[in-house]
Enzyme design. Sequence first.
Site, PDB file in Angstrom:
ATOM      1  N   HIS A  64       2.398  -5.979   9.886  1.00  0.00           N
ATOM      2  CA  HIS A  64       3.115  -5.425  11.024  1.00  0.00           C
ATOM      3  C   HIS A  64       2.269  -5.412  12.294  1.00  0.00           C
ATOM      4  CE1 HIS A  64       5.302  -2.854   7.792  1.00  0.00           C
ATOM      5  NE2 HIS A  64       5.870  -4.028   7.911  1.00  0.00           N
ATOM      6  N   LYS A  73      -4.824   1.160  14.953  1.00  0.00           N
ATOM      7  CA  LYS A  73      -4.561   2.043  13.818  1.00  0.00           C
ATOM      8  C   LYS A  73      -5.868   2.419  13.141  1.00  0.00           C
ATOM      9  CE  LYS A  73      -0.089  -0.115  12.897  1.00  0.00           C
ATOM     10  NZ  LYS A  73       0.713  -0.892  11.948  1.00  0.00           N
ATOM     11  N   TYR A 133      -2.374   7.359   8.848  1.00  0.00           N
ATOM     12  CA  TYR A 133      -2.999   6.568   9.895  1.00  0.00           C
ATOM     13  C   TYR A 133      -2.581   7.056  11.265  1.00  0.00           C
ATOM     14  CZ  TYR A 133       1.265   3.670   9.420  1.00  0.00           C
ATOM     15  OH  TYR A 133       2.559   3.227   9.328  1.00  0.00           O
ATOM     16  N   ASP A 170       9.882  -7.133   5.796  1.00  0.00           N
ATOM     17  CA  ASP A 170       8.646  -7.815   5.425  1.00  0.00           C
ATOM     18  C   ASP A 170       8.939  -9.115   4.685  1.00  0.00           C
ATOM     19  OD1 ASP A 170       7.293  -5.747   6.630  1.00  0.00           O
ATOM     20  OD2 ASP A 170       6.980  -4.651   4.765  1.00  0.00           O
TER      21      ASP A 170
END
Length: 183
Positions: A64, A73, A133, A170
């Site tokens: 992503h 991140k 995260y 995905d």
Amino acid sequence: MAIQVTATALPEVKIIEPQAFGDARGFFYESFNARDFTEHVVGGFEFVQDNHSRSVKGVLRGLHYQIQHPQGKLVRVTEGEIFDVAVDIRKSSPNFGKWVGVHLSANNRRQMWVPPGFAHGFFVVSETAECLYKTTDYWYQAHERSIVWSDPAIGIKWPIDLEPMLAAKDAAGKLLADAECFA
């Protein structure tokens, strides 16, 4: 925050290992300290959102990124273990299309810094895994993109011996050659 920072094969991606203090009662460590992150990892970023995901063994999330409002991140695992991956998708980078992967677990307490300009994904190795995260920008569904996890041009060596469980977005990810990338 007592941390050890290790560069990876992609110099902007860092592995962060906080020092834990433990005894018979358990342990304590600072999972994030803005001053130490700026001094030892990278400056100029502010985290604006915390995310928490729980996944079962065999789940693969990613790869992503957001083409606008790119997110940095800081990824860690509080339960279980994942194989965490970052892919450089900056066309101007000498490392364009290269990847790095590391095992993050509740036991090793490692964290991975994935800067803006990189695609991110992970595969769950343990029975379950909980990932936390921090992100440097908010999530915008309209700007989210996905590169297919199995793109042979990238060649990620996932620790997979089964067909991974994927979200529809995905499974429909694009090949790097067809994906919108950063300049």
